[in-house]
Structures are given as structure tokens and as C-alpha cells.
Scaffold this motif. Structure first.
Motif, PDB file in Angstrom:
ATOM      1  N   MET A  95       0.832  -1.212   0.000  1.00  0.00           N
ATOM      2  CA  MET A  95       0.000   0.000   0.000  1.00  0.00           C
ATOM      3  C   MET A  95       0.863   1.257   0.000  1.00  0.00           C
ATOM      4  SD  MET A  95      -2.536   1.351   3.017  1.00  0.00           S
ATOM      5  CE  MET A  95      -1.155   1.393   4.167  1.00  0.00           C
ATOM      6  N   ILE A  96       1.862   1.317   0.901  1.00  0.00           N
ATOM      7  CA  ILE A  96       2.664   2.543   0.952  1.00  0.00           C
ATOM      8  C   ILE A  96       3.636   2.616  -0.229  1.00  0.00           C
ATOM      9  CG2 ILE A  96       2.417   2.764   3.455  1.00  0.00           C
ATOM     10  CD1 ILE A  96       5.352   1.917   3.716  1.00  0.00           C
ATOM     11  N   SER A  97       4.050   1.463  -0.737  1.00  0.00           N
ATOM     12  CA  SER A  97       4.895   1.459  -1.919  1.00  0.00           C
ATOM     13  C   SER A  97       4.151   2.049  -3.115  1.00  0.00           C
ATOM     14  CB  SER A  97       5.351   0.034  -2.231  1.00  0.00           C
ATOM     15  OG  SER A  97       6.068  -0.035  -3.448  1.00  0.00           O
ATOM     16  N   ASP A  98       2.885   1.666  -3.268  1.00  0.00           N
ATOM     17  CA  ASP A  98       2.065   2.211  -4.354  1.00  0.00           C
ATOM     18  C   ASP A  98       1.820   3.708  -4.164  1.00  0.00           C
ATOM     19  OD1 ASP A  98       1.975  -0.299  -5.459  1.00  0.00           O
ATOM     20  OD2 ASP A  98      -0.086  -0.731  -4.835  1.00  0.00           O
ATOM     21  N   LEU A  99       1.563   4.117  -2.931  1.00  0.00           N
ATOM     22  CA  LEU A  99       1.372   5.543  -2.658  1.00  0.00           C
ATOM     23  C   LEU A  99       2.651   6.326  -2.956  1.00  0.00           C
ATOM     24  CD1 LEU A  99      -0.647   5.483   0.696  1.00  0.00           C
ATOM     25  CD2 LEU A  99      -1.435   6.402  -1.499  1.00  0.00           C
ATOM     26  N   ALA A 100       3.781   5.750  -2.583  1.00  0.00           N
ATOM     27  CA  ALA A 100       5.052   6.421  -2.828  1.00  0.00           C
ATOM     28  C   ALA A 100       5.336   6.530  -4.319  1.00  0.00           C
ATOM     29  CB  ALA A 100       6.181   5.667  -2.128  1.00  0.00           C
ATOM     30  N   ALA A 101       4.949   5.531  -5.073  1.00  0.00           N
ATOM     31  CA  ALA A 101       5.122   5.605  -6.529  1.00  0.00           C
ATOM     32  C   ALA A 101       4.245   6.705  -7.106  1.00  0.00           C
ATOM     33  CB  ALA A 101       4.780   4.253  -7.156  1.00  0.00           C
ATOM     34  N   ASP A 102       3.019   6.797  -6.632  1.00  0.00           N
ATOM     35  CA  ASP A 102       2.078   7.802  -7.136  1.00  0.00           C
ATOM     36  C   ASP A 102       2.502   9.220  -6.749  1.00  0.00           C
ATOM     37  OD1 ASP A 102      -0.542   8.597  -8.310  1.00  0.00           O
ATOM     38  OD2 ASP A 102      -0.967   9.179  -6.241  1.00  0.00           O
ATOM     39  N   LYS A 103       2.986   9.378  -5.524  1.00  0.00           N
ATOM     40  CA  LYS A 103       3.333  10.706  -5.019  1.00  0.00           C
ATOM     41  C   LYS A 103       4.800  11.074  -5.256  1.00  0.00           C
ATOM     42  CE  LYS A 103      -0.093  10.702  -1.262  1.00  0.00           C
ATOM     43  NZ  LYS A 103      -0.739  11.975  -1.655  1.00  0.00           N
ATOM     44  N   VAL A 104       5.579  10.121  -5.770  1.00  0.00           N
ATOM     45  CA  VAL A 104       7.032  10.274  -5.935  1.00  0.00           C
ATOM     46  C   VAL A 104       7.663  10.601  -4.574  1.00  0.00           C
ATOM     47  CG1 VAL A 104       8.877  11.198  -7.379  1.00  0.00           C
ATOM     48  CG2 VAL A 104       6.529  11.190  -8.246  1.00  0.00           C
ATOM     49  N   LYS A 105       7.432   9.697  -3.645  1.00  0.00           N
ATOM     50  CA  LYS A 105       8.004   9.773  -2.311  1.00  0.00           C
ATOM     51  C   LYS A 105       8.793   8.484  -2.039  1.00  0.00           C
ATOM     52  CE  LYS A 105       5.947  13.717  -1.329  1.00  0.00           C
ATOM     53  NZ  LYS A 105       6.720  14.970  -1.189  1.00  0.00           N
ATOM     54  N   ILE A 106       9.428   8.428  -0.911  1.00  0.00           N
ATOM     55  CA  ILE A 106      10.196   7.262  -0.481  1.00  0.00           C
ATOM     56  C   ILE A 106       9.310   6.407   0.419  1.00  0.00           C
ATOM     57  CG2 ILE A 106      12.177   6.534   0.925  1.00  0.00           C
ATOM     58  CD1 ILE A 106      13.307   9.433   0.122  1.00  0.00           C
ATOM     59  N   ALA A 107       9.344   5.101   0.233  1.00  0.00           N
ATOM     60  CA  ALA A 107       8.604   4.182   1.103  1.00  0.00           C
ATOM     61  C   ALA A 107       9.593   3.434   1.996  1.00  0.00           C
ATOM     62  CB  ALA A 107       7.791   3.186   0.285  1.00  0.00           C
ATOM     63  N   ALA A 108       9.233   3.260   3.272  1.00  0.00           N
ATOM     64  CA  ALA A 108      10.165   2.618   4.206  1.00  0.00           C
ATOM     65  C   ALA A 108       9.421   1.907   5.321  1.00  0.00           C
ATOM     66  CB  ALA A 108      11.111   3.656   4.809  1.00  0.00           C
ATOM     67  N   MET A 109      10.042   0.839   5.842  1.00  0.00           N
ATOM     68  CA  MET A 109       9.588   0.240   7.087  1.00  0.00           C
ATOM     69  C   MET A 109      10.425   0.888   8.190  1.00  0.00           C
ATOM     70  SD  MET A 109       9.254  -3.727   8.357  1.00  0.00           S
ATOM     71  CE  MET A 109       7.670  -4.038   7.581  1.00  0.00           C
ATOM     72  N   THR A 110       9.831   1.881   8.835  1.00  0.00           N
ATOM     73  CA  THR A 110      10.584   2.768   9.712  1.00  0.00           C
ATOM     74  C   THR A 110      10.903   2.170  11.076  1.00  0.00           C
ATOM     75  OG1 THR A 110       8.408   3.838   9.975  1.00  0.00           O
ATOM     76  CG2 THR A 110      10.043   4.997   8.668  1.00  0.00           C
ATOM     77  N   GLU A 111      10.269   1.082  11.447  1.00  0.00           N
ATOM     78  CA  GLU A 111      10.632   0.289  12.627  1.00  0.00           C
ATOM     79  C   GLU A 111      10.052  -1.102  12.475  1.00  0.00           C
ATOM     80  OE1 GLU A 111       9.810   1.473  16.692  1.00  0.00           O
ATOM     81  OE2 GLU A 111      10.055   3.579  16.181  1.00  0.00           O
ATOM     82  N   THR A 112      10.809  -2.085  12.916  1.00  0.00           N
ATOM     83  CA  THR A 112      10.279  -3.435  13.046  1.00  0.00           C
ATOM     84  C   THR A 112      11.229  -4.245  13.925  1.00  0.00           C
ATOM     85  OG1 THR A 112       9.304  -5.297  11.844  1.00  0.00           O
ATOM     86  CG2 THR A 112      11.432  -4.500  11.062  1.00  0.00           C
ATOM     87  N   GLY A 113      10.877  -5.491  14.145  1.00  0.00           N
ATOM     88  CA  GLY A 113      11.760  -6.376  14.882  1.00  0.00           C
ATOM     89  C   GLY A 113      10.998  -7.389  15.715  1.00  0.00           C
ATOM     90  N   TYR A 114      11.719  -8.383  16.159  1.00  0.00           N
ATOM     91  CA  TYR A 114      11.206  -9.380  17.105  1.00  0.00           C
ATOM     92  C   TYR A 114      12.271  -9.550  18.168  1.00  0.00           C
ATOM     93  CZ  TYR A 114       9.203 -13.642  19.016  1.00  0.00           C
ATOM     94  OH  TYR A 114       8.655 -14.584  19.851  1.00  0.00           O
TER      95      TYR A 114
END
Length: 409
Positions: free
Chosen positions: A313-332
Motif C-alpha cells: 500500500m505505501i509502496s504504491d502511494l510512494a510511486a504515485d506521489k514520488v516519495k520514499i517508502a520505508a519500514m521505519t521500525e520493526t523487529g522481534y
């Protein structure tokens, strides 16, 4: 368009079949290939897609190169990578380097201690010492070619002690966020905090005196309500107003031009309309992010697929808006009482970051602490899994990053 295109082909094939035995039939028109979609982002127009059209050359290059990187790789990072060391091990190297041989591609830092009310700027002050450690780490990361990001666990404005809503009274929860908006009782308090942020960022410089770019994500995980800026404590318009003020104050009033701004909720949004419900606008955001721990918490491939759908979803939005998409935090987090999940990195996380042709620029693991880790050290039972993950085709540690602070010729 896909259905129309398919229908056209079927009609064409039917026509050819019906006429194939008729030698007098005219030859069919040649099939025209669909036009090749060219990349809209160029080195000439990159500033038009950024929140700061007056960004420094290195900051412009970082935006451009992060956007391009996502076509082939994602940068792997960790919060406090140089200072968050598991089990009191040696801090001479990051835990990620101990395990893989290379430092992360991204360093995560925080303005929390830097803007703490107890930071008096004196060399014997613990908070100021943390500020120096953090800024030194940022400079080291930049010198190594790494990317720098900052979160901000800002204390609430009443007592200036905690960022957790659970530590506040009911009235404080209701009024705190509104009070920092222009005209609010704590607006000047918030401006002073931003003054400190501006001062620190403006003094982050490389060996040639150039300003070091950072990615700044204010008011993160706002869709939850564990922080005082969470969704239960402000309206969408109030959230947007605070975010917009933060950007305009740093960018326009303070003249800070080495920042990319990240918008990063937690993982509650699965639809673009919901994700954008508190979005402050393209003129204020460079990075579309998402923090996601929950989908990876013992949910196996099902959870990884859920995470991938949100990243898609955010990758598609970033493509449309010409922005950067990122997973800004994750982990286990693995602790003495919580065992690793087999293939968590190399199978579940990697598939979430790559399936369905998504374009994610970077992923950040949270801090390794004394009593638990997100990135395994060499003797950990899941160290091999992490090494496999880090060596996969689309994974990038610092050794496989391009020059992030120069535009390609």
C-alpha cells in the motif's frame, strides 16, 4: 484498463480465427506494444517532489538515491546501532557488524535526551553527554556512507517527564496535544524544543563542513494511543496542523535545510484512505513509512503476508506521489524467556519486504539492549538466519550502498 486490454485481445483473436481460412481477407493491423513507462523522477526535477525545495545538495541526493535504491534493494538499519549493545558486549563495533562483518546501512537516533529538560549543555551533565554521543555517532555513520534517521520521543508538555499517555491524567491526555498548537498554552514550550532540534541538526557537519542530511519522523505511531500524540488525544486536523507547523518552523523560520521528513504510523492501516487520514500533505512529507512489530509476532507467513500488503500500500502511494517508502521500525525481540523464531529474518521478513514487486527503501530494527536483542550477535542461535537475510539479493548493508550523498552524473 486491464479488463479492457484483455477483452480487446480476445476480440482480436476471435476475428483472426474466423478469417484465417479466407485468403482474401486483409492482413490484420500489427499489434502495438504498450508504451514503456519512464521514471518520472530525474536529477533535474527531484526538488519539486521534496518537502523542502531549498534542501542542501546532499539532502537532495539522499532523496533521489533512496528512491532509486528501492528499485533493486532495501537498506538495513538499526536504532542506536553504535551504542545499543546486547548483553553488555564490546561497543567497539555495532552488533550487526559483529555478526555480518559490516555495519548497517542506516543508523537510527532519537532527540529524546537531546531535548530533555535536564539537558543543561554542561560537560558533566548526563543528558548532554548523551547528546554528544548521539551526534558523534551520526557523524561517524555519515563518514561511513550510512543514512541517518531520527525519531523523537518528546516528553509531554505539562510535566515534561514522560512520553507515555499512561503516565498522564485524563485531563492532561485531553489537552496536551492541543496545547502545543499555535495559540495553545504550551506552544512556546514546543517552539523551544524545536529550537534545540534545529540547533543540533544545523551543527551536524561532515569533514568538508557540509551539513549532514537526516530523516526526521516526528509524532510517530500516531494511530495508536500509547503516546500523548496518539489518535485518541487529537483530531486528524490537529495532528496535521502540528506536523505542518513542525516542518514550516524548522524549514522556513529556522532555515534548516538538511532534513527529509517521514510520516510513520504504526501498522493499523491496511487501506490507503485510512493511511492518509492524518497525512499532512505532499509539501510536508518525503518518506511514507510504517512501524510494524505486531504482524511479525509469531504469526508466521500469514503475518508476513499481512505486513507485505501494508508495505505494498505505501509502496504504491510512494510511486504515485514520488516519495520514499520505508519500514521505519520493526523487529522481534529475543530475551532470556523469548526464543527466536526460525527463519524470521530470511523467510518472513524478507518476503514481507520484497513480495509483490514492492519498492521499499529501508528497514530499521529497534535497539539491542542489555537484556534482549533485535539483531543477533554472533553466538546467538539465529545469527545464521540474520546473515542469510543480510546477504540476500535485495538486502543492503553499508558495504553495498551506492554513494547516497551525490547525484549520479
Amino acid at each position: 484498463m486491464r479488463k479492457i486490454y484483455t477483452l480487446t485481445i480476445l476480440i482480436g483473436l476471435s476475428f483472426l480465427s474466423a478469417c484465417s481460412g479466407d485468403s482474401s481477407a486483409s492482413a490484420p493491423d500489427p499489434v502495438t506494444e504498450p508504451p514503456v513507462v519512464t521514471d518520472v523522477l530525474t536529477t533535474q526535477n527531484v526538488k519539486t517532489y521534496m518537502a523542502d525545495p531549498n534542501a542542501t545538495a546532499e539532502t537532495v541526493a539522499l532523496f533521489y538515491n533512496l528512491k532509486k535504491l528501492a528499485k533493486t534493494k532495501f537498506a538495513i538499519g538499526q536504532q542506536d546501532a553504535f551504542s545499543g549493545i546486547y548483553n553488555n558486549g564490546s561497543s567497539a563495533e555495532s552488533d550487526m557488524k559483529k555478526t555480518t562483518g559490516y555495519d548497517p546501512a542506516v543508523l537510527g537516533s532519537d532527540f529524546m535526551f537531546i531535548t530533555d529538560k535536564n539537558n543543561n549543555g554542561q560537560t558533566n551533565n548526563w543528558y548532554y553527554q548523551q547528546e554528544i554521543t548521539i551526534t558523534d555517532d551520526v557523524k561517524e555513520a555519515y563518514a561511513k556512507g550510512m543514512i541517518n534517521t531520527f525519531s523523537w520521543h518528546i516528553r509531554e508538555p505539562n510535566k515534561d517527564e514522560s512520553f507515555y499517555a499512561a503516565d498522564m491524567t485524563a485531563e492532561e491526555k485531553t489537552t496536551a496535544f492541543k496545547s502545543i498548537l499555535p495559540g495553545g498554552t504550551n506552544h512556546e514550550w514546543y517552539k523551544k524544543k524545536l529550537d534545540k532540534v534545529a540547533s543540533v541538526i544545523s551543527n551536524l557537519k561532515g569533514s568538508k563542513g557540509e551539513l549532514i542530511p537526516i530523516i526526521f519522523r516526528p509524532f510517530h505511531e500516531f494511530d495508536g494511543s500509547w503516546f500523548w500524540w496518539g489518535a485518541n488525544f487529537c483530531s486528524p486536523d490537529e495532528y496535521k496542523a502540528a506536523y505542518q507547523f513542525t516542518v514550516t518552523y524548522l524549514r522556513d523560520t529556522k532555515g534548516v535545510h538538511n532534513i527529509l521528513y517521514a510520516f510513520s504510523p504504526d501498522n493499523s492501516y491496511s487501506k490507503a484512505t485510512d493511511y492518509l487520514s492524518r497525512y499532512p500533505g505532499d509539501k510536508y512529507v518525503d518518506v511514507l513509512g510504517i512501524d510494524n512489530y505486531g504482524d511479525f509476532n509469531n504469526q508466521g507467513q500469514t503475518g508476513a503476508d499481512k505486513a507485505n500488503a501494508k508495505l505494498k500500500m505505501i509502496s504504491d502511494l510512494a510511486a504515485d506521489k514520488v516519495k520514499i517508502a520505508a519500514m521505519t521500525e520493526t523487529g522481534y525481540q529475543v530475551t532470556a524467556s523469548v526464543s527466536p523464531i526460525a527463519n524470521w529474518f530470511s523467510t518472513y521478513l524478507y518476503s514481507a519486504l520484497t513480495a509483490n514487486n514492492i519498492q521499499i527503501s529501508y528497514v530499521i530494527f529497534w535497539t539491542n539492549y542489555q537484556d534482549g536483542y533485535y539483531v543477533p550477535t554472533p553466538t546467538a542461535s539465529n545469527a545464521a538466519d540474520f546473515k542469510t537475510f543480510a546477504s540476500k539479493t535485495k538486502s543492503a548493508l553499508v558495504n553495498s550502498l551506492p554513494k547516497m550523498y551525490e547525484l549520479p552524473k
